[in-house]
Design an enzyme around this catalytic site. Structure first.
Site, PDB file in Angstrom:
ATOM      1  N   GLU A  48       2.157  30.423  69.087  1.00 27.81           N
ATOM      2  CA  GLU A  48       2.993  31.576  68.745  1.00 27.81           C
ATOM      3  C   GLU A  48       3.828  32.050  69.929  1.00 27.81           C
ATOM      4  O   GLU A  48       4.909  32.597  69.758  1.00 27.81           O
ATOM      5  CB  GLU A  48       2.109  32.735  68.261  1.00 27.81           C
ATOM      6  CG  GLU A  48       2.185  32.917  66.758  1.00 27.81           C
ATOM      7  CD  GLU A  48       1.351  34.067  66.250  1.00 27.81           C
ATOM      8  OE1 GLU A  48       0.776  33.882  65.178  1.00 27.81           O
ATOM      9  OE2 GLU A  48       1.256  35.129  66.885  1.00 27.81           O
ATOM     10  N   HIS A  60     -15.519  11.024  68.224  1.00 23.94           N
ATOM     11  CA  HIS A  60     -15.774  10.142  67.090  1.00 23.94           C
ATOM     12  C   HIS A  60     -14.790  10.410  65.956  1.00 23.94           C
ATOM     13  O   HIS A  60     -15.047  10.070  64.814  1.00 23.94           O
ATOM     14  CB  HIS A  60     -17.226  10.323  66.622  1.00 23.94           C
ATOM     15  CG  HIS A  60     -18.198  10.091  67.737  1.00 23.94           C
ATOM     16  ND1 HIS A  60     -18.691   8.844  68.031  1.00 23.94           N
ATOM     17  CD2 HIS A  60     -18.693  10.932  68.682  1.00 23.94           C
ATOM     18  CE1 HIS A  60     -19.484   8.930  69.088  1.00 23.94           C
ATOM     19  NE2 HIS A  60     -19.495  10.198  69.508  1.00 23.94           N
ATOM     20  N   LYS A  72       5.659  36.764  56.785  1.00 23.60           N
ATOM     21  CA  LYS A  72       5.020  38.024  56.356  1.00 23.60           C
ATOM     22  C   LYS A  72       5.953  38.750  55.391  1.00 23.60           C
ATOM     23  O   LYS A  72       5.532  39.264  54.354  1.00 23.60           O
ATOM     24  CB  LYS A  72       4.757  38.930  57.569  1.00 23.60           C
ATOM     25  CG  LYS A  72       3.475  38.641  58.314  1.00 23.60           C
ATOM     26  CD  LYS A  72       3.211  39.746  59.338  1.00 23.60           C
ATOM     27  CE  LYS A  72       1.956  39.507  60.141  1.00 23.60           C
ATOM     28  NZ  LYS A  72       1.615  40.581  61.053  1.00 23.60           N
TER      29      LYS A  72
HETATM   30  O1  PA5 Z   1      -0.250  37.527  67.779  1.00 25.08           O
HETATM   31  C1  PA5 Z   1       0.269  38.128  66.861  1.00 25.08           C
HETATM   32  O2  PA5 Z   1       1.079  39.044  67.053  1.00 25.08           O
HETATM   33  C2  PA5 Z   1      -0.093  37.801  65.415  1.00 25.08           C
HETATM   34  O3  PA5 Z   1      -0.914  36.698  65.331  1.00 25.08           O
HETATM   35  C3  PA5 Z   1      -0.811  38.982  64.804  1.00 25.08           C
HETATM   36  O4  PA5 Z   1      -1.959  39.258  65.551  1.00 25.08           O
HETATM   37  C4  PA5 Z   1      -1.201  38.704  63.351  1.00 25.08           C
HETATM   38  O5  PA5 Z   1      -0.073  38.336  62.611  1.00 25.08           O
HETATM   39  C5  PA5 Z   1      -1.831  39.948  62.732  1.00 25.08           C
HETATM   40  O6  PA5 Z   1      -0.960  41.033  62.865  1.00 25.08           O
HETATM   41  P1  PA5 Z   1      -1.491  42.511  62.783  1.00 25.08           P
HETATM   42  O7  PA5 Z   1      -2.448  42.742  63.881  1.00 25.08           O
HETATM   43  O8  PA5 Z   1      -0.270  43.358  62.869  1.00 25.08           O
HETATM   44  O9  PA5 Z   1      -2.166  42.647  61.438  1.00 25.08           O
END
Ligand code: PA5
Length: 466
Positions: A294, A323, A436
């Site tokens: 990310e 394995h 989202k």
């Molecule tokens: O790292 C990030 O920003 C994302 O992975 C969020 O943690 C994830 O989408 C969950 O978002 P939120 O904490 O707003 O529910």
């Protein structure tokens, strides 16, 4: 301290085509790395820079509140249920799996020193959710809803199911069984928690989800199951001090960042494998995969050029995946850099009894499982060298809160430095937001009608696919 060994990325070891002249590269990038580290440290307190995760190890106030709350609810609950997705769950899960004795939830209460079991619900599979609801006695369960945005559809749907069930079973008292961890100012969860009167912990501004493990997102669950959070933060602080060194020759996060960056752009290693030789660190690999993917997988650089950066992170577990995946790593495309994650000293030494005379297995008798584990890691590494596959080894002296704090913080800094080398925004996630928003549209959220119509066209009108 944690160590990084990068011998096996050198051209002297794996050849010119796949290896780096690392001393020369360190020299070439010396000033760039110096500037990146200096910038990270001088900008970390500035609003809007998304660097406040660098301060989490020093947040005495959160530590105090978390410990106070954990002490207040001690012995009241049999279960902690975490509702959260991505960065709101992966760090917590990684640290709990590493630091609690394996199979924690199967141990008796006495074996757990009266601390509760802990469950991370980081998916919305209805079958999984139904099963967990059948297992848990809600009266004895503390639910921690974690969402930074306060509106992620999956988490809010989980919460709605739990709230409804708990209210029916516990009446107004259900509120004592819910804690919210969210943003201080925005989001529906913040509004709901004010309205319902939940105990609430806040995720500081400028801390992206995947960098939030050392905020209340992680520290609260850790304290609730008896993990020593002060040892964790001491590890972070000591690592932070070490990583303030702007000289690449003495900064392991900068070294591994540069190695990954160069392996990607110069040697075509498009995949970064995280391979812990420790079952307890398996979810650290999951956490790393999210952090790397990310943070570094970006369409545009900071100058708005289309760059489509990022290595694909892959999780592999030693010895299990020897394995399963090693055949590919050795003989398939030479497009990976492998990170071995090793533990110098295990808590347990397990002897293999000397009970057979057969030559094919008698050599095992009298040795330890630890020796076998280490030999397996060494031989996997040796075979990768034979096939000229670059690999580095991160060694953690022991699995303790102190070293887990060090390890995760080091990987966070490494990610931030790598993002700066790519010249991208490491801390946003437009690609996640995109899907989202599509979910909101598909589920009929008000304000997303246009997007819903477009989506319908995109997904179901075959003409648009041509
Ligand atoms: O790292 C990030 O920003 C994302 O992975 C969020 O943690 C994830 O989408 C969950 O978002 P939120 O904490 O707003 O529910």
């Amino acid at each position: 301290m944690i160590e990084l060994n990068y011998r096996n990325i050198k051209k002297e070891v794996i050849g010119e085509e796949n290896g780096l002249n690392i001393e020369e590269e360190f020299q070439t990038y010396k000033d760039t790395i110096h500037r990146i580290i200096a910038d990270l440290n001088s900008n970390k307190d500035k609003p809007g820079q998304n660097l406040k995760w660098m301060n989490l190890g020093y947040n005495e106030e959160t530590i105090w509140y978390v410990k106070e709350f954990a002490a207040m609810v001690e012995n009241r609950f049999d279960n902690i249920l975490i509702l959260g997705l991505g960065g709101s769950a992966l760090g917590g899960k990684a640290v709990c799996e590493a630091l609690l004795p394996p199979y924690w939830n199967f141990l008796t209460k006495e074996q757990r020193n009266n601390y509760p079991r802990i469950f991370f619900l980081d998916n919305i599979d209805p079958d999984q959710m139904n099963s967990i609801l059948n297992i848990l006695d809600l009266k004895k369960t503390l639910v921690n809803v974690i969402t930074k945005s306060g509106s992620t559809a999956e988490v809010m749907a989980q919460y709605m199911i739990l709230k409804d069930l708990m209210e029916k079973e516990l009446g107004d008292d259900y509120r004592k069984n819910v804690i919210a961890t969210t943003d201080k100012n925005v989001g529906i969860l913040k509004q709901l928690s004010d309205q319902e009167g939940y105990k609430t912990f806040y995720i500081p501004d400028d801390v992206a989800g995947r960098f939030s493990v050392f905020s209340a997102v992680g520290l609260l669950p850790f304290a609730l199951v008896g993990i020593n959070i002060e040892e964790i933060t001491q590890g972070i602080k000591d690592m932070d001090l070490a990583l303030k060194n702007t000289d690449i020759n003495y900064n392991i996060a900068a070294q591994n960042a540069l190695i990954h960056f160069l392996m990607n752009i110069k040697k075509g290693k498009r995949i970064s494998v995280m391979m812990p030789y420790s079952n307890r660190l398996r979810y650290v690999a999951d956490w790393y995969c999210q952090l790397w993917a990310e943070s570094l997988g970006k369409e545009r650089d900071k100058n708005n050029n289309i760059v489509n950066t990022g290595q694909t992170p892959v999780k592999a577990i030693g010895v299990t995946d020897q394995h399963s995946q090693i055949q590919l790593y050795n003989e398939g495309p030479n497009d990976k850099i492998i990170n071995f994650l090793r533990v110098a000293e295990f808590d347990t030494t397990l002897e293999i009894p000397n009970i057979f005379e057969y030559t094919g297995i008698s050599y095992l008798g009298g040795k330890t499982m630890n020796q076998l584990f280490n030999a397996e890691a060494d031989s996997t590494m040796a075979s990768l060298i034979d096939y000229k596959r670059p690999n580095v080894t991160i060694t953690i002296p022991k699995i303790t809160p102190y070293y887990i704090g060090q390890l995760l913080y080091m990987l966070e800094v490494q990610t931030a430095i790598t993002g700066a080398l790519y010249n991208i925004d490491t801390f946003n996630q437009p690609g996640v937001e995109q899907s989202k928003n599509y979910t909101y549209a598909l589920m009929g959220r008000i304000g997303y009608e246009d997007s819903a119509n477009e989506l319908h066209e995109k997904l179901f009108n075959s003409a648009s696919l041509v």
